[in-house]
Scaffold this motif. Structure first.
Motif, short mmCIF file in Angstrom:
data_model
loop_
_atom_site.label_atom_id
_atom_site.label_comp_id
_atom_site.label_asym_id
_atom_site.label_seq_id
_atom_site.Cartn_x
_atom_site.Cartn_y
_atom_site.Cartn_z
N ALA A 190 0.75 -1.22 -0.06
CA ALA A 190 0.24 -0.08 0.00
C ALA A 190 0.83 1.14 0.06
CB ALA A 190 -0.91 -0.06 1.05
N ALA A 191 1.93 1.17 0.95
CA ALA A 191 2.83 2.47 0.82
C ALA A 191 3.42 2.53 -0.64
CB ALA A 191 3.88 2.08 2.05
N ARG A 192 3.84 1.51 -1.25
CA ARG A 192 4.69 1.54 -2.50
C ARG A 192 3.50 2.24 -3.32
NH1 ARG A 192 6.81 -3.70 -1.33
NH2 ARG A 192 5.25 -4.50 -2.66
N ARG A 193 2.40 1.91 -3.41
CA ARG A 193 1.46 2.40 -4.38
C ARG A 193 1.08 3.83 -3.99
NH1 ARG A 193 -1.46 -2.54 -3.25
NH2 ARG A 193 -2.65 -1.56 -1.81
N ARG A 194 1.18 4.10 -2.78
CA ARG A 194 1.04 5.74 -2.44
C ARG A 194 2.45 6.39 -2.97
NH1 ARG A 194 -1.77 3.71 1.96
NH2 ARG A 194 0.07 3.59 3.32
N ALA A 195 3.67 5.77 -2.86
CA ALA A 195 4.73 6.51 -3.28
C ALA A 195 4.91 6.71 -4.90
CB ALA A 195 6.14 5.49 -2.86
N ALA A 196 4.23 5.69 -5.33
CA ALA A 196 4.08 5.90 -6.98
C ALA A 196 2.99 6.80 -7.39
CB ALA A 196 3.73 4.61 -7.53
N ARG A 197 2.05 7.28 -6.55
CA ARG A 197 1.13 8.01 -6.96
C ARG A 197 1.48 9.60 -6.40
NH1 ARG A 197 -2.51 5.83 -4.51
NH2 ARG A 197 -2.50 6.78 -2.49
N ARG A 198 2.30 9.49 -5.12
CA ARG A 198 2.51 10.92 -4.47
C ARG A 198 3.72 11.79 -4.79
NH1 ARG A 198 0.47 9.57 1.82
NH2 ARG A 198 -1.73 9.61 1.07
N ILE A 199 4.82 10.78 -5.34
CA ILE A 199 6.39 11.29 -5.57
C ILE A 199 6.48 11.75 -6.95
CG2 ILE A 199 8.63 10.86 -5.40
CD1 ILE A 199 8.04 8.92 -2.92
N LEU A 200 6.92 12.88 -7.08
CA LEU A 200 7.47 13.26 -8.37
C LEU A 200 9.07 13.37 -8.39
CD1 LEU A 200 5.31 15.86 -10.03
CD2 LEU A 200 5.22 13.42 -10.61
N VAL A 201 10.00 12.95 -9.09
CA VAL A 201 11.18 13.17 -8.90
C VAL A 201 11.59 14.19 -10.13
CG1 VAL A 201 13.64 12.28 -9.34
CG2 VAL A 201 11.74 10.95 -8.13
N PHE A 202 12.46 15.18 -9.90
CA PHE A 202 12.75 16.37 -10.95
C PHE A 202 14.08 16.02 -11.59
CE2 PHE A 202 9.02 17.87 -9.43
CZ PHE A 202 8.39 18.93 -10.33
N SER A 203 13.93 15.41 -12.83
CA SER A 203 15.28 15.04 -13.37
C SER A 203 15.79 16.06 -14.48
CB SER A 203 14.98 13.60 -14.23
OG SER A 203 15.93 13.42 -15.19
N ALA A 204 16.99 16.32 -14.49
CA ALA A 204 17.60 17.22 -15.35
C ALA A 204 17.44 16.64 -16.83
CB ALA A 204 19.15 17.56 -15.20
N LEU A 205 17.46 15.46 -16.84
CA LEU A 205 17.22 14.76 -18.34
C LEU A 205 15.85 14.83 -18.75
CD1 LEU A 205 18.82 13.12 -20.54
CD2 LEU A 205 18.21 11.10 -19.26
N LEU A 206 14.89 14.43 -17.97
CA LEU A 206 13.68 14.17 -18.42
C LEU A 206 12.41 15.09 -17.91
CD1 LEU A 206 14.11 10.15 -18.01
CD2 LEU A 206 13.88 11.54 -20.36
N GLY A 207 12.88 15.85 -16.90
CA GLY A 207 11.89 16.71 -16.05
C GLY A 207 11.13 15.77 -14.99
N PRO A 208 9.72 16.15 -14.68
CA PRO A 208 9.44 15.37 -13.66
C PRO A 208 8.84 13.95 -14.18
CG PRO A 208 7.79 17.01 -14.56
CD PRO A 208 9.13 17.11 -15.19
#
Length: 258
Positions: free
Chosen positions: A98-116
């Protein structure tokens, strides 16, 4: 709720897997912008002055040269690619389902290569910092900022754990934006910390994924985090135990270690 994270400098390159599919990433409308950064990085990484342009030491020339194979390099979930202090503290692999699903939904990583991107997006290992200026594209923070301001529409609080180079890529709406600041307190004096800050922000992200609650007010968020740190043993990245408390600053979430 959105939790904004920086990428890690260090990355674990997968040994096998299909290559990057831009259309499968979060916000596929950014495919053209992502193509332009990839194309430019591949060209720059083949140059004799690549390490200087990409702001890395000459000892990392082999890592930079690997950028030239980004088009065909194996890709894996971002959660597997990114390593380092923050991601060790977040430790997605040890979260329950359940926590992994929330991580997949809630987290955005800001990549210099690809954006969010999402933690579940499949990406290759790469070397590119958000502080870099690429020939023909300009400073990457400005490049992404001009393409992202209307692309992301958060519905709740935005908890910002990014470092300055990546925070410059997108500014969340005022009133919802809560940067996470980390201090060490000793003798009544607070000092800003850097290495420990990465670890602590990883723990903040983990706490917000472990809890099913979705706070709508900053005070509720601070209460949730305070309860988490009060009920969990907390240690530095080196394993030394620390006491942690959480306060609401002026538009910030302040995490104080002692």
């Amino acid at each position: 709720m959105l939790i904004l994270l920086p990428p890690s400098e260090g990355k674990t390159a997968p040994r096998r897997g299909a290559p990057l599919d831009l259309e499968a990433l979060y916000l596929p409308a950014l495919a053209e912008a992502r193509e332009a950064v990839i194309d430019t990085l591949v060209e720059v990484s083949a140059r004799d002055d690549a390490t200087r342009l990409l702001k890395v030491s000459p000892g990392l020339a082999d890592v930079v040269r690997a950028n030239t194979g980004l088009r065909t390099a194996p890709a894996a979930r971002a959660a597997q690619i990114y390593t380092g202090v923050l991601y060790d503290a977040l430790d997605v692999a040890s979260l329950d389902s359940a926590a992994r699903r929330r991580a997949a939904r809630r987290i955005l990583v800001f990549s210099a290569l690809l954006g969010p991107i999402r933690l579940t997006d499949r990406i290759p290992a790469y070397r590119l910092s958000g502080s870099v200026t690429l020939p023909g594209l300009g400073p990457l923070a400005s490049y992404w900022r001009s393409r992202l301001q209307d692309a992301i529409d958060p519905r709740g609080l935005v908890i910002d754990c990014r470092s300055s180079a990546y925070a410059a890529m997108w500014q969340p709406p005022s009133g919802r934006h809560l940067p996470v600041r980390v201090f060490r307190e000793a003798g009544g004096e607070r000092t800003v910390v850097s290495h420990m800050a990465k670890h602590t922000r990883g723990l903040v992200a983990r706490a917000l994924c472990e809890d099913a609650a979705d706070p709508r007010r900053p005070g509720d968020l601070v209460e949730l985090l305070g309860a988490y740190f009060a009920s969990h043993e907390v240690a530095t990245a080196a394993g030394a135990p620390v006491d942690v408390r959480v306060e609401l600053g002026e538009g910030t979430v302040d995490v104080i270690t002692s």
